[in-house]
Design a protein around this motif. Structure first.
Motif, PDB file in Angstrom:
ATOM      1  N   LEU A 191       0.674  -1.152  -0.374  1.00 23.29           N
ATOM      2  CA  LEU A 191      -0.217  -0.105  -0.064  1.00 23.29           C
ATOM      3  C   LEU A 191       0.739   1.092  -0.315  1.00 23.29           C
ATOM      4  O   LEU A 191       0.892   2.028  -0.604  1.00 23.29           O
ATOM      5  N   THR A 192       1.755   1.702   1.029  1.00 23.95           N
ATOM      6  CA  THR A 192       2.394   2.735   0.908  1.00 23.95           C
ATOM      7  C   THR A 192       3.869   2.558  -0.799  1.00 23.95           C
ATOM      8  O   THR A 192       3.912   3.726  -0.653  1.00 23.95           O
ATOM      9  N   SER A 195       1.903   4.265  -2.918  1.00 24.27           N
ATOM     10  CA  SER A 195       1.108   5.231  -2.664  1.00 24.27           C
ATOM     11  C   SER A 195       2.243   6.361  -3.299  1.00 24.27           C
ATOM     12  O   SER A 195       2.154   7.089  -2.169  1.00 24.27           O
ATOM     13  N   VAL A 242      -9.962   0.688   9.609  1.00 26.99           N
ATOM     14  CA  VAL A 242      -9.337   0.236   8.759  1.00 26.99           C
ATOM     15  C   VAL A 242     -10.230   0.574   7.625  1.00 26.99           C
ATOM     16  O   VAL A 242     -10.118  -0.359   5.928  1.00 26.99           O
ATOM     17  N   LEU A 244     -10.955   2.690   6.323  1.00 26.01           N
ATOM     18  CA  LEU A 244      -9.536   4.232   5.446  1.00 26.01           C
ATOM     19  C   LEU A 244      -8.355   3.798   5.269  1.00 26.01           C
ATOM     20  O   LEU A 244      -8.449   3.788   4.191  1.00 26.01           O
ATOM     21  N   VAL A 245      -8.232   2.299   5.962  1.00 27.98           N
ATOM     22  CA  VAL A 245      -7.009   1.983   4.963  1.00 27.98           C
ATOM     23  C   VAL A 245      -7.408   1.293   3.552  1.00 27.98           C
ATOM     24  O   VAL A 245      -6.982   0.966   2.186  1.00 27.98           O
ATOM     25  N   LEU A 246      -8.930   0.578   3.598  1.00 29.74           N
ATOM     26  CA  LEU A 246      -8.978  -0.294   2.344  1.00 29.74           C
ATOM     27  C   LEU A 246      -9.832   0.894   1.516  1.00 29.74           C
ATOM     28  O   LEU A 246      -9.499   0.584   0.168  1.00 29.74           O
ATOM     29  N   ASP A 247     -10.214   2.169   2.209  1.00 32.94           N
ATOM     30  CA  ASP A 247     -10.194   3.058   0.776  1.00 32.94           C
ATOM     31  C   ASP A 247      -9.379   3.735   0.435  1.00 32.94           C
ATOM     32  O   ASP A 247      -8.521   3.767  -0.962  1.00 32.94           O
ATOM     33  N   ALA A 248      -7.810   3.709   0.836  1.00 34.32           N
ATOM     34  CA  ALA A 248      -6.916   3.779   0.263  1.00 34.32           C
ATOM     35  C   ALA A 248      -6.142   2.630  -0.897  1.00 34.32           C
ATOM     36  O   ALA A 248      -5.938   3.066  -1.789  1.00 34.32           O
ATOM     37  N   GLY A 249      -6.337   1.547  -0.095  1.00 35.50           N
ATOM     38  CA  GLY A 249      -6.368   0.092  -1.156  1.00 35.50           C
ATOM     39  C   GLY A 249      -6.409   0.677  -2.640  1.00 35.50           C
ATOM     40  O   GLY A 249      -6.089   0.041  -3.359  1.00 35.50           O
ATOM     41  N   ARG A 250      -8.189   0.492  -2.447  1.00 34.57           N
ATOM     42  CA  ARG A 250      -9.139   0.680  -3.683  1.00 34.57           C
ATOM     43  C   ARG A 250      -8.746   2.127  -4.761  1.00 34.57           C
ATOM     44  O   ARG A 250      -8.229   1.971  -5.658  1.00 34.57           O
ATOM     45  N   GLU A 253      -5.179   0.858  -6.214  1.00 37.44           N
ATOM     46  CA  GLU A 253      -5.758  -0.661  -6.233  1.00 37.44           C
ATOM     47  C   GLU A 253      -4.205  -1.626  -6.039  1.00 37.44           C
ATOM     48  O   GLU A 253      -2.863  -2.398  -6.234  1.00 37.44           O
ATOM     49  N   VAL A 254      -4.511  -1.224  -4.370  1.00 35.91           N
ATOM     50  CA  VAL A 254      -3.557  -3.069  -3.823  1.00 35.91           C
ATOM     51  C   VAL A 254      -5.151  -3.821  -2.680  1.00 35.91           C
ATOM     52  O   VAL A 254      -5.618  -3.330  -1.749  1.00 35.91           O
TER      53      VAL A 254
END
Lengths: 295, 295, 295, 295
Positions: A191-192, A195, A242, A244-250, A253-254
């Protein structure tokens, strides 16, 4: 003590070396006999079969790759079980199944032999440097008898009661914790990195925030004590983060399956009315699903 | 410096207190004004709106509960954005979404204001004791300008580049790591407890083996450096051990979804021909699924 | 034909009854002999051991609860294997493991006996009404020899090649599909119910849209043929919709782990550049992770 | 009726064509105006904005790709909302979020306009052949008013009450069921293929056993009625079978995350004392985790 040692792989070899250096009388066995060379030079006897390594020994220690290898070298033809004398003790240090540990318990008991589980935490370098952590369980008298040997192998020892398979469950749980952490780290690095953050920088944060601080220890304690209230940080907030984590992953694209699993845990906790407990109350959800009652 | 401080919750209050104690001139705002009492006594001014707290300040720091609260207090009517002067900087310490962080970046830029993300790791006690770890990102000049304030808040600081949302991604990833560890610990405690092992004993092993040793750090490093060969412990062995964990869970009747997830990772790794890489190569599988190439 | 029949449970009893009614000469065995009463009245002989039921038979059919029961009744003391003559065939209809099926294949072959797998789909009512669907595999000659018996049991028969364990894998896969559907339905009912929709109404939609239309069949075909392009509905849209499902679940507080799993699949597909394939290309992602190449 | 139609993609175009053929007076709008050509030839008027398409219409139907497109074309500048007269009705057939559906409900209500959700099941071919299944919800009078239009579009219609977002939840749940089935099929095909079974053969079994039999319908009914006892097949047996599936997947090296999820469900069910309920009682476990009580 007279010690038989079975299995001279990456872990077994340095362990046997340390026992020898501590002054014990060793007879070793390995499927590939050539591996025993260095130990022979330092005074160990080399046996042709596990049974031979066990014969006359006070204690036989086995350190092998898996259930199959242990089954063969201990219970198979010319196995340690056949050679071990009445009253002698088998110390099993391999990472094996609970089921095999229970089978060995019975087999040794019915032959009047002792059986102690003593799996270890640590990689080959740690074995070499006597920095393993040993966890052991078995009948108290047998554990006490082999304790001097186990203390030679590592930096510490935890005794987990009289049931030999207990130490196996704990060893497996430890490996599970490591693998979990790796999955979590893998998802976090992906993820990071996607990003735009250098892995080196994220590692630096990890080291600063997590690795040297007793943060995990504190959470382990909360779960061990089932102390989920008053909350330091609530399940509701955990669900938010969590999410927000998934949103960031979305966005990056992770896919993060562990984050998905956590989201479902928190969402279930909130749905069942536990939203204001501490976010470590995942412990309560998991326990309940396992049919455990709060203590 | 003249500092506006927005949000006096469990975290914000001790942070503001420490800034005040370090000699900065504070104007604070909180939705529930009563909370500001202790700071007023120590010399802080209390504003009626976020805009008022921001007016005339060199820096305004916000520490609020979620996206919604930040959106209101910064971009809403009488929000900090409206009060902040040209050239002044907004430091956002809340745990917010990447999307909101990007929106704030634009909003402040178009008004000639600076914007820096600076979320923190640590609970209220750590905030009080100036033991937070601060991670920050934003335009270099702005970060340098607010650095003296951030250094007052914690025991250390990591700068994550010039893109403000980077610090938000890292903060979210950190919370994700904590939650993951709790899921893992929860499953491990449920398994060991159902297998008859006292939680206190398992905690002891955890403390001895994991919490004080840099074990996770090493794995984090392997994943950060994508160094999966030569293996210390292979994926094949990881698959074996996680399989044994699940078998033990089956025997004790403990559902372990994280263990199931790990099993599928290792099985996939082996199926794709990576069975002889180090078991930390989960990192490679996760990265590949995210469309990342090996660096 | 002279038929031995082993296992008179919910499924075995009606199957045996139908074979008897079709004119075959039956010798039956069941652990609890009382269950054989109704068959004895209709002319079946009742054996005291599985071996006795197998002795002199052209074919012995076993229909038991699990691996353990089959192992005992076939390979144990006085098991069918001991009684079965050279050239006679064992037809195993139980849902057993691939491993046991392979073990039985060897055991019978080395005794000059035939072995055919023939698990069935259908519940007890279907067994009674001769509406089972039988799937079978084994050496062609043996399958042909027992075909008349299998045709008595059900409404149809699929032959899956010469390897007996093939039929076991397919039977297990069938049960897996049913369980999957139940998980999916369970999550869908929980979501719609928490959103205020009567289960009866959602059932009605399900019946109208899914149950009577060949919708699943079409998707099965796309996956079987690996025909993911041109898309009817893309992975990107699938990701969008599953995201909306999770959002709805979040709103209604319904954890949906299967939806989470699907989201991660679609997100991975998109991240890897397959976003414009048909959304059934989950098939490609799963196959790839299993180390399969596109055909 | 005078009908505005917004969105002439793969689905919208054939739907509009059918409304025209049924004798309604159509004004259509599409972002790419060229797509409207075939309809213009058959007598439709072509509008320059959604507002223009809505002006003077009794009903405006929108069929667009996602939330974003609907938001723009309905609530944006020159959107349908601006053109639609008092008392006229907006029928939204797009697959959109529950949140947007609720927002549209309010927006239309406050303008004295009606709003009905009417998403459809079926691919473009089905739209063309008037074989869609329409699900609709909204105020009774509005639904009755647009019913004649909806009946032109498909083979049937289910009315889901007065809350417009209900139909959106059900549409999303339907797409979720399809995606679930694809994940399940994908894993089953991967397992059987790696076990040496031709996909064509497994497809044949699937068609014989599942696709033409009402098997899923029956399970849907059990879950809808929460009738888990007496069991036709117990959770314990489900656990056994899913365990065997995973063993087979382990043997063939096929990761099956959905099977893992199912195993954890059954294991949890058994651990909590529900092992003797029907295996469809997954429905009860999922509902409980969502905070639902048995009805």
């Amino acid at each position: 003590m007279k010690v038989g040692f079975i299995g001279l792989g990456n872990m077994g070899l340095p362990m046997a070396k340390n026992l020898l250096a501590a002054g014990h009388e060793l007879t070793v066995w390995n499927r590939t006999q050539a591996k025993a060379g260095p130990l022979r030079e330092k005074g160990a006897r080399v046996a042709n079969t596990p049974a031979e390594a066990a014969r006359g020994a006070d204690v036989v220690i086995s350190m092998l790759a898996d259930d199959h290898a242990v089954q063969d070298a201990v219970l198979g033809k010319d196995g340690a079980h056949a050679g071990l004398g009445k009253g002698a003790v088998h110390v099993s240090s391999s990472t094996i199944s609970v089921a095999l540990s229970e089978k060995l318990t019975e087999a040794h008991a019915s032959a009047g032999q002792g059986y102690v589980s003593a799996p270890v935490f640590g990689r080959p370098e740690a074995a070499d440097a006597k920095q393993l952590w040993v966890i052991t369980s078995g009948p108290r008298a047998d554990v006490e008898r082999v304790r001097p040997l186990l203390e030679v192998l590592g930096r510490g020892l935890t005794v987990l009661g009289e049931k030999p398979s207990a130490a196996n469950v704990v060893k497996l749980s430890g490996n599970f914790l490591i693998a979990s952490m790796m999955e979590a780290l893998s998802e976090a690095f992906a993820l990071t990195r996607k990003s735009g953050i250098e892995p080196k920088l994220f590692l630096e944060v990890f080291q600063s925030v997590f690795a040297r601080a007793p943060i995990f220890e504190r959470y382990a304690q909360l779960i061990a004590e089932e102390k989920y209230s008053p909350p330091g940080f609530t399940m509701k907030l955990g669900l938010k983060d969590v999410g927000l984590v998934l949103d960031a992953g979305r966005g990056a694209e992770v896919p993060m399956p562990l984050a998905s699993l956590l989201r479902d845990q928190y969402l279930g906790g909130v749905a069942q009315g536990h939203g204001d407990l501490d976010w470590s109350a995942i412990g309560a959800l998991v326990a309940e699903r396992a049919g455990l009652k709060k203590r």
